[in-house]
Write a protein that holds these residues in place. Structure first.
Motif, PDB file in Angstrom:
ATOM      1  N   THR A 357       0.737  -1.170  -0.029  1.00  0.00           N
ATOM      2  CA  THR A 357       0.080  -0.058  -0.075  1.00  0.00           C
ATOM      3  C   THR A 357       1.024   1.341  -0.179  1.00  0.00           C
ATOM      4  N   ILE A 359       1.357   5.296   0.508  1.00  0.00           N
ATOM      5  CA  ILE A 359       0.785   6.625   1.254  1.00  0.00           C
ATOM      6  C   ILE A 359       1.409   7.801   0.424  1.00  0.00           C
ATOM      7  N   GLN A 377      -2.576  11.643   7.350  1.00  0.00           N
ATOM      8  CA  GLN A 377      -3.083  10.067   6.876  1.00  0.00           C
ATOM      9  C   GLN A 377      -2.909   9.212   7.857  1.00  0.00           C
ATOM     10  N   ARG A 378      -4.220   8.548   8.383  1.00  0.00           N
ATOM     11  CA  ARG A 378      -3.957   7.542   9.360  1.00  0.00           C
ATOM     12  C   ARG A 378      -4.345   6.232   8.899  1.00  0.00           C
ATOM     13  N   THR A 379      -3.836   5.346   9.476  1.00  0.00           N
ATOM     14  CA  THR A 379      -4.288   3.809   9.118  1.00  0.00           C
ATOM     15  C   THR A 379      -3.885   2.761  10.331  1.00  0.00           C
ATOM     16  N   GLN A 380      -4.466   1.692  10.455  1.00  0.00           N
ATOM     17  CA  GLN A 380      -4.219   0.702  11.310  1.00  0.00           C
ATOM     18  C   GLN A 380      -3.517  -0.344  10.740  1.00  0.00           C
TER      19      GLN A 380
END
Length: 455
Positions: A357, A359, A377-380
């Motif tokens: 992925t 970013i 930008q946030r993601t887990q």
């Protein structure tokens, strides 16, 4: 009587090597004797004349050899003087003394305009010598050879400019009048020309030596700057039950404009990879400012990534000027796997597990304008996920065919090695890039930061 005459005749024939001629009387024999005497006398006189001519020629050749020996000895002595002194100004008087021994002039001057004006004089030189030079010499003349100079009591002069290989005029040699009263010769002129060339070589050597010293000083300063810069990079990398990290930066020249850092603060892991526009010392200075500001702002904002980047942008936009900026990717990773990313004009950040992925950048580089708003930008992340940041020296690395390493090659490699520890991932990428670009010069700084979230 005739017997004695016959013996004399035969003796004369032995000397002249002529054949014996017949005779029938004493008178005829006397005539033959007189004839042989005349032949021998004529040959003797001819031989004497040839011998005298040969003697004159030999004396002339000996004189020429002696003169050449004197020229060579003089030039050899001047060469020794030049070779034994580093500063050109120190050789002027010894060269003048050597020239006077060889040429025996009444007045000699060597003047150079190098690192200040220096002149040396030997002999009895008139007070109006500068005026004489202006009146008698063309300032563009390389050499002047005059048999008589009215303003110098009709004495002969030799003037030779001292010029470097780049035809930059650095001074001159002037000699006036022989003490013997005779005029200067072509040999004297040749000696003066060679001396001027030797002095010019000394000046060029001194210039080259000074440049080498300055280069060495600069290299030492760059080496110090490089050492300081490497001290900016982390010596230890966060590694515990949640995180595994490693990074490395390789400048294209002695010091670079890439920067990376990774550290724990308030129980979260922070990472940054940045690329200052340009290379070398100017970029490294901006990089050092970026490092100190980033860590202090993390402290003052209590770890708020967005506030830190906003404040950092305002500080850099004021400090670095209009023609400089910094692309950067900022990372904050919590122990629960929550990831915050700000990509400010930088190459994509890779998140790699079962798939890759990206970013991508959503903001302009920092340092361009004050009071810019940056997007978070946030993601887990799940366990065993790789966060991979780098500078453009990696995908833009070229081989000898001028082909780029490119993003696709990097992504294929990351999909194979993402399961490795962080250090092994960094080492594998570096080796693959250097293997690809083998034989080509590194054209840009290369920086890599690998962070593994272990869960």
């Amino acid at each position: 009587m005739i017997e004695k005459l016959e013996k004399l005749y035969l003796k004369l024939l032995e000397i002249s090597k002529n054949p014996q001629k017949p005779y029938s009387s004493e008178e005829e024999l006397w005539a033959l004797v007189e004839e042989e005497i005349n032949i021998i006398t004529s040959e003797f006189l001819s031989y004497k004349q040839e011998l005298e001519s040969s003697t004159i020629l030999i004396e002339s050749q000996l004189e020429e050899i002696s003169r050449l020996y004197e020229e060579i000895s003089t030039l050899f002595e001047i060469s020794k003087i030049v070779a034994s002194n580093i500063e050109t100004k120190q050789i002027l008087m010894p060269v003048l003394i050597t020239l006077k021994k060889a040429i025996n002039f009444s007045c000699g001057i060597i003047s150079i305009n190098f690192d200040g004006k220096f002149s040396e004089t030997i002999g009895e030189c008139p007070n109006n010598i500068e005026e004489v030079l202006k009146d008698n010499l063309d300032e563009n003349a390389d050499i002047v050879f005059k048999e008589t100079c009215k303003k110098l009591n009709n004495r002969s002069i030799i003037y030779k400019s001292i010029s470097t290989a780049s035809n930059k005029r650095m001074g001159y040699i002037l000699v006036v009048g022989k003490e013997s009263g005779t005029i200067f010769t072509a040999g004297d002129k040749k000696i003066i020309e060679s001396a001027a060339q030797q002095i010019a070589s000394s000046i060029e050597r001194e210039i080259a030596l000074r440049e080498e010293i300055e280069r060495e000083k600069l290299n030492q300063q760059i080496e110090i700057a490089r050492s300081i810069q490497f001290n900016f990079f982390p010596k230890a990398f966060p590694q515990d039950e949640n995180f595994d990290s490693f990074g490395e930066s390789i400048p294209a020249i002695h010091v670079g404009g890439d920067y990376f850092d990774v550290f724990l603060k308030n129980n979260s892991l922070y990472g940054i990879v940045a690329d200052v526009s340009g290379k070398g010392l100017p970029a490294s200075l901006i990089m050092s400012s970026l490092r100190s500001a980033f860590k202090s702002l993390i402290e003052s904002t209590n770890g708020d990534l967005l506030k830190t980047v906003t404040s950092l942008n305002n500080m850099l936009s004021y400090d670095v000027g209009d023609d400089k900026f910094v692309t950067a990717v900022f990372v904050k990773l919590n122990r629960d796997g929550a990831l915050e990313v700000i990509n400010a004009g930088h190459d994509p950040l890779y998140i790699v597990k079962d798939k890759i992925t990206k970013i991508n950048s959503t903001s302009i580089p920092i340092g361009m304008f004050e009071f810019m708003e940056f997007e978070m930008q946030r993601t887990q992340l799940s366990e065993n996920t790789l966060i991979f940041a780098y500078t453009d020296g990696i995908p833009e690395a070229r081989n000898i065919n001028n082909e780029e390493y490119d993003f696709e090659r990097l992504e294929r490699l990351l999909s194979k090695i993402h399961i490795l520890p962080a250090k092994d991932i960094v080492d594998s990428v570096e080796k693959d890039v250097f293997r690809f670009s083998q034989g080509a010069l590194q054209h840009d700084d290369m920086t890599i930061l690998a962070i593994k979230y272990l869960g």
